[in-house]
Write a protein that holds these residues in place. Structure first.
Motif, short mmCIF file in Angstrom:
data_model
loop_
_atom_site.label_atom_id
_atom_site.label_comp_id
_atom_site.label_asym_id
_atom_site.label_seq_id
_atom_site.Cartn_x
_atom_site.Cartn_y
_atom_site.Cartn_z
N TYR A 132 0.84 -1.20 0.00
CA TYR A 132 0.00 0.00 0.00
C TYR A 132 0.88 1.25 0.00
N GLY A 133 0.25 2.40 -0.37
CA GLY A 133 0.97 3.65 -0.50
C GLY A 133 0.57 4.67 0.54
N THR A 134 1.03 5.88 0.35
CA THR A 134 0.85 6.91 1.37
C THR A 134 -0.61 7.32 1.54
N GLU A 135 -1.41 7.26 0.48
CA GLU A 135 -2.80 7.66 0.63
C GLU A 135 -3.53 6.70 1.56
N THR A 136 -3.29 5.42 1.39
CA THR A 136 -3.88 4.43 2.29
C THR A 136 -3.36 4.62 3.71
N MET A 137 -2.07 4.90 3.82
CA MET A 137 -1.49 5.15 5.14
C MET A 137 -2.21 6.30 5.83
N HIS A 138 -2.52 7.37 5.10
CA HIS A 138 -3.20 8.51 5.70
C HIS A 138 -4.63 8.14 6.13
N VAL A 139 -5.31 7.37 5.33
CA VAL A 139 -6.67 6.97 5.69
C VAL A 139 -6.65 6.12 6.96
N LEU A 140 -5.75 5.15 7.00
CA LEU A 140 -5.68 4.26 8.16
C LEU A 140 -5.29 5.02 9.42
N ARG A 141 -4.34 5.94 9.30
CA ARG A 141 -3.93 6.69 10.50
C ARG A 141 -5.05 7.62 10.94
N ALA A 142 -5.80 8.22 9.99
CA ALA A 142 -6.89 9.13 10.37
C ALA A 142 -7.99 8.37 11.10
N GLU A 143 -8.29 7.15 10.65
CA GLU A 143 -9.30 6.36 11.34
C GLU A 143 -8.93 6.13 12.80
N LYS A 144 -7.63 6.07 13.07
CA LYS A 144 -7.17 5.84 14.44
C LYS A 144 -6.88 7.13 15.20
N GLY A 145 -7.05 8.28 14.55
CA GLY A 145 -6.86 9.55 15.24
C GLY A 145 -5.41 9.98 15.37
N PHE A 146 -4.53 9.41 14.54
CA PHE A 146 -3.12 9.79 14.58
C PHE A 146 -2.91 11.06 13.75
N ILE A 147 -2.23 12.03 14.32
CA ILE A 147 -2.03 13.31 13.62
C ILE A 147 -0.84 13.23 12.66
N VAL A 148 -0.79 14.19 11.73
CA VAL A 148 0.38 14.41 10.89
C VAL A 148 0.83 15.84 11.13
N VAL A 149 2.05 15.98 11.71
CA VAL A 149 2.58 17.31 11.96
C VAL A 149 2.83 18.00 10.63
N THR A 176 -8.56 20.21 8.56
CA THR A 176 -7.13 19.97 8.31
C THR A 176 -6.90 18.75 7.42
N SER A 177 -7.71 17.71 7.56
CA SER A 177 -7.58 16.53 6.69
C SER A 177 -8.92 15.82 6.64
N ALA A 178 -9.21 15.21 5.49
CA ALA A 178 -10.50 14.55 5.30
C ALA A 178 -10.33 13.37 4.35
N TYR A 179 -11.03 12.24 4.65
CA TYR A 179 -10.87 11.02 3.86
C TYR A 179 -12.19 10.24 3.83
N TRP A 180 -12.27 9.36 2.86
CA TRP A 180 -13.33 8.36 2.85
C TRP A 180 -12.82 7.12 3.58
N SER A 181 -13.55 6.70 4.60
CA SER A 181 -13.19 5.51 5.36
C SER A 181 -14.06 4.35 4.94
N GLY A 182 -13.43 3.37 4.24
CA GLY A 182 -14.18 2.19 3.85
C GLY A 182 -14.53 1.33 5.05
N SER A 183 -13.67 1.31 6.06
CA SER A 183 -13.94 0.50 7.25
C SER A 183 -15.18 0.99 7.98
N LEU A 184 -15.42 2.31 7.95
CA LEU A 184 -16.55 2.90 8.66
C LEU A 184 -17.73 3.17 7.74
N GLY A 185 -17.46 3.16 6.43
CA GLY A 185 -18.53 3.44 5.47
C GLY A 185 -18.98 4.89 5.51
#
Length: 987
Positions: free
Chosen positions: A833-850, A931-940
């Motif tokens: 997987y690439g960085t876009e997936t990494m961002h989605v997965l981290r956002a679902e867990k509430g991890f920030i990106v400085v 600050t950041s927004a994504y579509w979460s497939g896990s949450l629908g």
């Protein structure tokens, strides 16, 4: 055309080595070693350019880098062309095509010369006043015309085919200037065993010794002595002798930039390799032997072609064998002009008269002049000249009686004394003092480990110069010298024409057409500071940086203000000393290397798999891996789903990595991070939060403790250089007592992240010498082991919220290990997987990106990360900042989660404002932004982070995000959207 003004038996060039070149389409001949100036003068060419504002005819004023008039366009071919080249420095070569500038349609007939007729309208301050009044219609009329006329030369339109180089080096002693003082200092330092670099902007070392007469050093003729010393220095292994090299800038900590011209003097067939090289030198000691610059006399129409400095005429004769005219006038307020007149006379040139504004020159000068049948008029001044394209006569006035007479001449040489060249000293932040007796500024207080010697320090007597230079080099010269020059004080603003007549043009800044009357006008209009006068008149703002004009401008302003010169002030000498080409400054950093792409060891593999890449800082990172027929959204959804359900493999090599080592490493980490490290045991990891001194979040990352005195620090991908600089800054300035060593290891480790329920099943078979079971190797652990047979640092961490491992192996083995890990993962159903997936997965867990979820004004408490700020530590960077009243105010923006209320599939726009009530009359104040927004497939559903005022107290509230079509109702929620309990981390 023949070089009719070349005098047989004079000069140091070889007559057999002839060169053909052209100027404005006409072909001329010169000799190898000629500058363009000396070659044209040898052919009787004095008219070479037009001035910037009035388009007045201009010729050669000097013989060195201080030249303000003779700027040429130099071409080898259509692509190799450079404007604004000083003809007094540029050496001629076969096939050179030189073209004059700032004229149309021709040099001898320039339509722009109408400006000279209209000069009463182009007074000092014209540019500023024109753009202030009248406005509107007038500005639309003449502003485009003024802007079109601005500038010197024409920029090349074709790409530069030349290459440029750069080097870094260190030395014990850097000597700038290879005249008598510089050669003496370098020789003394070199003989004592020091590593020495000596540079000079001329093609041959020797400085004024190349053209002086009567100078003897160590019992030899000055020129012969310079050649012998140059040969000795060139043969010494601890010396680097660099000619055609200008010390362009002097910076902090004895850091000096040198611009070396490598092939500018060679014909096209021989000009291989880099054209120029930028040297960046760090020296233990800098010895400035930069000499002094002769001052011109100031009088009416002192700018005509054929009028030049006496030292220039002397150099053209002694070094190049060229007479600057057949009947030469001399106008001076300084003894050195007599030496030039004597040299010219002995070479067979007629001297019309020596006009000396002083009543009593030094003893013996007038007698010697008359013995050579040269007329001397003391107490007289040149008050005007005549001649359209070249000076034809000079008008002389007796200062006592006012009686005038004319002398027919075809050249006029002048000298008002000498100004020490203190530019580099001033750039080093040294402070100047004023020598009132000789009306000049000389070095005073030093700010760095440097010393000025010779003429640039105000030392005139040759024996004193030798002693001073030898002492600077760390020893004694062991020889003495004699000089025929009579060094006495010159006169600032010298010349009758520098007086009160505001109707004559007595030039002080030749390139910008600034006259003595312009300085007086500036003072009358209220300018009292020399910096204001400089900007109002543009005096000293030309490409020569006021080397000839600054002191005259100061003297005239001081006279008008009735103040001593030091009280008027002194303008700033800025880098570079003389113009440096963009190519030299850029070096290799152009084209593909202008913004170099950094690639991980796995990059080629990812490219072969069809990855789409994104730029993160300088890194190329795999963005997503689309399969046939997949869109970006399809690929990311598949990668997210596979990672959550099975496993995903990610190239994390771009993470910044810094090794912090030493007996005080723990204490240093406690000071640099907000959280505590004393309780972290070797073999364990901790999330680290780094703050700036003002209390705002600077960077973050996982830190592994490998031993009592060693930490493996990770940073954000783009943050490694600034974090290392941040650490080094504090270590060297605030905590120098700590025994700690910092090493960047970002590119030494390739990092392979394996995340997901089957991560252990994928990794475990490759791990040698370690138990990575859940019981033995818990979350946030690190160990050193072997993976796939190579040394590794294995981290049990996760940026996805899943069971995760990060395998660090030496970069040379990164691709090999990656392929083995991927092959096993693929057999178990995992994906890359690439960085876009990494961002989605981290956002679902509430991890920030400085840098994305922070904006430089966010504290740990704003992020809901107060737990990362130690309450037990007594000090750390940012601790005091966090106590500022504005950082604990109730209305601060805080990070929260957002979900759309009416349309779960909607993804908000990053950067969109968040407001309370869409019906509020405009203008509407925003609470904050997404600050950041994504579509979460896990949450629908779509998820987002936002920074909004009092965000933590607004959970459950409905707010609105204005969008182009409608206002979106959103609910404020917690930042953790998925697996709030964190059960999946523990596998």
């Amino acid at each position: 055309m023949s070089d009719a003004y070349r005098i047989a038996g004079h000069g140091r060039l070889t007559p057999a080595k002839t060169i053909r070149f052209s100027f404005d389409g006409k072909t001329y001949t010169g000799l190898e070693g000629d500058t363009l100036a000396s070659a044209l003068l040898a052919n009787g060419v004095h008219l070479v350019g037009r001035s910037y504002k009035y388009h007045r005819p201009r010729g050669f004023l000097t013989a060195g880098s201080e030249e303000p008039n003779a700027l040429f366009d130099i071409a080898r071919d259509s692509a190799r062309r450079q404007p604004n080249v000083r003809g007094t420095v540029q050496e001629v070569f076969d096939g050179m095509k030189a073209t004059s500038q700032n004229r149309w349609p021709s040099l001898s007939f320039d339509a722009g010369a109408i400006n000279d007729v209209l000069s009463p309208f182009f007074i000092a301050g014209f540019y500023y006043k024109t753009f202030m009044w009248p406005r509107a219609a007038w500005n639309r009329l003449y502003e485009p015309l003024i802007r079109k006329a601005a500038g010197l030369g024409v920029a090349p339109t074709e790409a530069d085919p030349d290459t440029y180089a750069s080097r870094y080096t260190h030395c014990d002693v850097l000597v700038v200037g290879a005249g008598l003082a510089g050669l003496t200092a370098a020789l003394t330092a070199a003989r004592s065993g020091k590593d020495v670099i000596i540079c000079d902007e001329q093609a041959e070392a020797g400085g004024a010794l190349l053209y002086e007469t009567g100078t003897r050093v160590d019992g030899k003729d000055g020129y012969d002595w310079a050649r012998s010393v140059t040969a000795e220095l060139a043969a010494m292994k601890n010396v680097r002798l660099m000619t055609r090299t200008t010390a362009a800038g002097y910076y902090n900590h004895n850091f000096v930039s040198l611009a070396e011209r490598l092939t500018d003097h060679l014909p096209g067939a021989e000009a291989s390799g880099p054209r120029e090289r930028l040297w960046q030198v760090r020296a233990g000691q800098v010895i400035l032997a930069t000499g002094s610059i002769e001052r011109p006399m100031v009088f009416a129409n002192n700018d005509r072609p054929g009028i030049m400095l006496a030292s220039a005429a002397r150099r053209y004769l002694r070094q190049y064998g060229v007479a600057v005219g057949e009947s030469v006038g001399v106008y001076c307020a300084h003894d050195s002009a007599y030496e030039a007149a004597f040299d010219l006379k002995r070479a067979g040139v007629r001297i019309a008269a020596i006009i000396d504004s002083r009543e009593a020159p030094s003893a013996g000068l007038v007698d010697e002049a008359r013995s050579l049948d040269i007329k001397v008029l003391t107490g007289h001044a040149v008050v005007n000249t005549k001649g359209r394209l070249r000076v034809k006569s000079m008008q002389v006035k007796a200062l006592s009686s006012g009686k005038k007479r004319d002398f027919a001449i075809d050249a006029l040489i002048t000298s008002a004394g000498w100004t020490p060249s203190v530019h580099l000293f001033s750039q080093s932040r040294g402070k100047l003092i004023f020598d009132a007796e000789k009306e000049r500024f000389v070095p005073g207080t030093y700010a760095q480990n440097s010393v000025c010697v010779g003429a640039c320090s105000g030392t005139d007597a040759i024996h004193a110069v030798i002693g001073e230079a030898a002492a600077a080099g760390g020893g004694e010269a062991g020889y003495t010298g004699e000089n025929a020059w009579r060094w006495t004080g010159g006169m600032l603003g010298a010349g009758e024409g520098a007086g009160a007549d505001d109707h004559v043009k007595a030039f002080i800044d030749y390139q910008h057409d600034v006259c003595a009357k312009d300085i007086r006008q500036a003072v009358r209009e209220g300018m009292a500071s020399i910096e204001h006068i400089k900007r109002f008149t543009t005096n000293g703002m030309a490409s020569d940086q006021g080397k000839l004009s600054n002191m005259h401008g100061l003297a005239i302003a001081a006279e008008m203000l009735d103040r001593p010169i030091p009280q008027v002030g002194l303008t700033t000498f800025r880098q570079p000393y003389t113009p440096v080409t963009f190519g030299t400054l850029i070096g290799h950093s152009r084209g593909a290397l202008f913004d170099p792409a950094r690639k991980t060891p796995i990059h080629q593999w990812a490219d072969e798999q069809g990855a789409a890449f994104e730029d993160v800082g300088n890194w190329k990172r795999a963005w997503y891996f689309p399969k046939v027929g997949e869109t970006k959204e399809d690929a990311v959804a598949r990668e997210c789903r596979t990672t959550r359900e099975t496993a995903g493999i990610f190239d994390a090599s771009t993470l910044g990595k810094i090794e912090v080592v030493g007996p005080d490493a723990e204490a240093f980490m406690n000071l640099m991070y907000s959280n505590a490290w004393s309780t972290l045991k070797p073999g364990k990891c901790r999330y680290g939060l780094m703050l700036r001194e003002d209390g705002y979040v600077y960077d973050d990352g996982v830190v592994g403790r490998l031993g009592p005195d060693r930490f493996h620090v990770t940073t954000t991908t783009g943050g490694a250089p600034r974090v290392l600089n941040h650490m080094e800054d504090y270590l060297q300035t605030e905590f120098p007592h700590l025994k700690v060593w910092l090493t960047s290891t970002t590119e030494q480790w390739a990092v392979i992240a394996v995340q997901g329920p089957k991560a252990r099943e994928i990794v475990e078979p490759f791990v040698e010498g370690a138990d990575i079971s859940a019981e033995a190797f818990s979350h946030m652990s690190v160990l050193e082991c072997r993976v796939c047979g190579v040394p590794a640092r294995l981290f049990r961490v996760s940026f996805t919220g899943e069971l995760g491992f990060e395998i660090n192996v030496p970069s040379d083995f990164g691709l090999s290990v990656w392929k083995q890990i991927y092959a096993r993962g693929e057999s178990l159903g995992a994906c890359v997987y690439g960085t876009e997936t990494m961002h989605v997965l981290r956002a679902e867990k509430g991890f920030i990106v400085v840098g994305q979820d922070t904006d430089g004004t966010v504290t740990p408490f704003d992020l809901g990360m107060g737990w990362a700020v130690s309450k037990k530590k007594t000090d750390f960077v940012g601790m005091r900042g966090l106590k500022r009243p504005d950082l604990i105010a109730e209305n601060r923006k805080q990070l929260i989660g957002l979900v759309a209320k009416s349309n779960a599939r909607l993804v908000l726009e990053e950067g969109a404002h968040v407001i309370v009530d869409p019906d509020t009359p405009k203008p509407v104040s925003a609470l904050g932004h997404v600050t950041s927004a994504y579509w979460s497939g896990s949450l629908g559903q779509g998820i987002a982070f936002a920074l909004i005022e009092n965000g933590h107290s607004r959970k459950g509230e409905t707010l609105y995000v204005p969008m182009p079509e409608r206002n979106i109702a959103v609910e404020v929620v917690d930042t953790i959207f998925y697996d709030k309990e964190g059960a999946r981390l523990h596998g």
